[in-house]
Design a protein around this motif. Structure first.
Motif, PDB file in Angstrom:
ATOM      1  N   ARG A   8       0.851  -1.194   0.000  1.00  0.00           N
ATOM      2  CA  ARG A   8       0.000   0.000   0.000  1.00  0.00           C
ATOM      3  C   ARG A   8       0.885   1.242   0.000  1.00  0.00           C
ATOM      4  O   ARG A   8       2.080   1.175   0.285  1.00  0.00           O
ATOM      5  CB  ARG A   8      -0.890  -0.005   1.250  1.00  0.00           C
ATOM      6  CG  ARG A   8      -1.873  -1.151   1.299  1.00  0.00           C
ATOM      7  CD  ARG A   8      -2.851  -1.001   2.453  1.00  0.00           C
ATOM      8  NE  ARG A   8      -2.257  -0.443   3.659  1.00  0.00           N
ATOM      9  CZ  ARG A   8      -2.329  -0.985   4.864  1.00  0.00           C
ATOM     10  NH1 ARG A   8      -2.978  -2.117   5.036  1.00  0.00           N
ATOM     11  NH2 ARG A   8      -1.768  -0.412   5.905  1.00  0.00           N
ATOM     12  N   ASP A   9       0.287   2.398  -0.270  1.00  0.00           N
ATOM     13  CA  ASP A   9       1.042   3.652  -0.333  1.00  0.00           C
ATOM     14  C   ASP A   9       1.720   4.001   0.993  1.00  0.00           C
ATOM     15  O   ASP A   9       2.777   4.631   0.995  1.00  0.00           O
ATOM     16  CB  ASP A   9       0.132   4.812  -0.759  1.00  0.00           C
ATOM     17  CG  ASP A   9      -0.256   4.707  -2.235  1.00  0.00           C
ATOM     18  OD1 ASP A   9       0.432   3.966  -2.981  1.00  0.00           O
ATOM     19  OD2 ASP A   9      -1.239   5.358  -2.629  1.00  0.00           O
ATOM     20  N   ASP A  10       1.118   3.605   2.145  1.00  0.00           N
ATOM     21  CA  ASP A  10       1.697   3.943   3.444  1.00  0.00           C
ATOM     22  C   ASP A  10       2.639   2.851   3.973  1.00  0.00           C
ATOM     23  O   ASP A  10       3.030   2.853   5.122  1.00  0.00           O
ATOM     24  CB  ASP A  10       0.599   4.230   4.465  1.00  0.00           C
ATOM     25  CG  ASP A  10      -0.278   3.021   4.736  1.00  0.00           C
ATOM     26  OD1 ASP A  10      -0.310   2.101   3.887  1.00  0.00           O
ATOM     27  OD2 ASP A  10      -0.927   2.997   5.794  1.00  0.00           O
ATOM     28  N   GLU A  11       3.001   1.879   3.107  1.00  0.00           N
ATOM     29  CA  GLU A  11       3.880   0.785   3.495  1.00  0.00           C
ATOM     30  C   GLU A  11       5.103   0.734   2.579  1.00  0.00           C
ATOM     31  O   GLU A  11       5.125   1.342   1.520  1.00  0.00           O
ATOM     32  CB  GLU A  11       3.142  -0.560   3.421  1.00  0.00           C
ATOM     33  CG  GLU A  11       2.023  -0.709   4.416  1.00  0.00           C
ATOM     34  CD  GLU A  11       1.338  -2.059   4.308  1.00  0.00           C
ATOM     35  OE1 GLU A  11       0.944  -2.578   5.362  1.00  0.00           O
ATOM     36  OE2 GLU A  11       1.211  -2.581   3.190  1.00  0.00           O
ATOM     37  N   GLN A  12       6.092  -0.024   3.044  1.00  0.00           N
ATOM     38  CA  GLN A  12       7.317  -0.191   2.278  1.00  0.00           C
ATOM     39  C   GLN A  12       7.631  -1.678   2.205  1.00  0.00           C
ATOM     40  O   GLN A  12       7.495  -2.401   3.183  1.00  0.00           O
ATOM     41  CB  GLN A  12       8.452   0.560   2.969  1.00  0.00           C
ATOM     42  CG  GLN A  12       9.733   0.568   2.177  1.00  0.00           C
ATOM     43  CD  GLN A  12      10.747   1.504   2.833  1.00  0.00           C
ATOM     44  OE1 GLN A  12      10.425   2.374   3.618  1.00  0.00           O
ATOM     45  NE2 GLN A  12      12.004   1.298   2.479  1.00  0.00           N
TER      46      GLN A  12
END
Length: 186
Positions: free
Chosen positions: A6-10
């Motif tokens: 997701r966009d808030d994960e790496q």
């Protein structure tokens, strides 16, 4: 999951470094705030603990300077728990440091180990009776310090090492007393 997060994960790959050989582990999506923060390891904290200036308290002896053969000589020191905060990898690490053992060197070739710092008279919690006379005995106490740590107010964990300090020397003479009557009518 694949190789998309997701966009808030790496996307992160776990590696096993110790023991060798280094092996690539699983691939995981982690919150970016966690993935980008360097990890404080117990070993890193242990090395920082070993560099902290710790107290080197003096062994206190009563009676001071001179004691008598077969008299209970009282030993104590002033070592108390304390906290220090250090910064490691940009993070606050709070160390709760406490003395755990005290090794008393009596100066006559004997030692005693306790878990308390003793107390001055009248407590008599740590005593030693010198069996013979002696002059200029070098008395000292060696303290083993242990600690627990918290990273950024997280959970408390033990530091996997201890640190030992030795206090300065106190000199003591051990003498014999001879009873003598004095005063009127004797």
């Amino acid at each position: 999951m694949g190789d998309k997060c997701r966009d808030d994960e790496q996307l992160m790959r776990h590696w096993r470094i110790k023991p060798p050989p280094h092996l690539a582990g699983t691939i995981t999506c982690m919150p970016a705030a966690v993935a980008n923060k360097p990890q404080i390891t117990p070993g890193l904290v242990a090395r920082a603990f070993q560099r902290i200036p710790l107290p080197h308290p003096r062994a206190l002896v009563q009676p001071s300077n001179t004691t008598l053969v077969n008299l209970e000589t009282i030993f104590s020191t002033q070592a108390t728990p304390f906290t220090r905060t250090v910064t490691l990898l940009g993070q606050h690490v709070q160390l709760a440091i406490r003395p755990t053992t005290f090794t008393w060197t009596h100066g006559d070739g004997t030692t005693a180990t306790t878990t308390t710092p003793g107390a001055p008279y009248p407590a008599k919690t740590i005593t030693y009776r010198y069996p013979t006379t002696a002059h200029h005995l070098d008395i000292h106490v060696t303290i083993t310090w242990a600690a627990h740590y918290r990273v950024n107010n997280g959970p408390t964990r033990p530091v996997p090492t201890t640190v030992t300090t030795t206090g300065p020397t106190t000199t003591l003479d051990v003498v014999e007393a001879t009873p003598a009557l004095s005063g009127t009518g004797h």
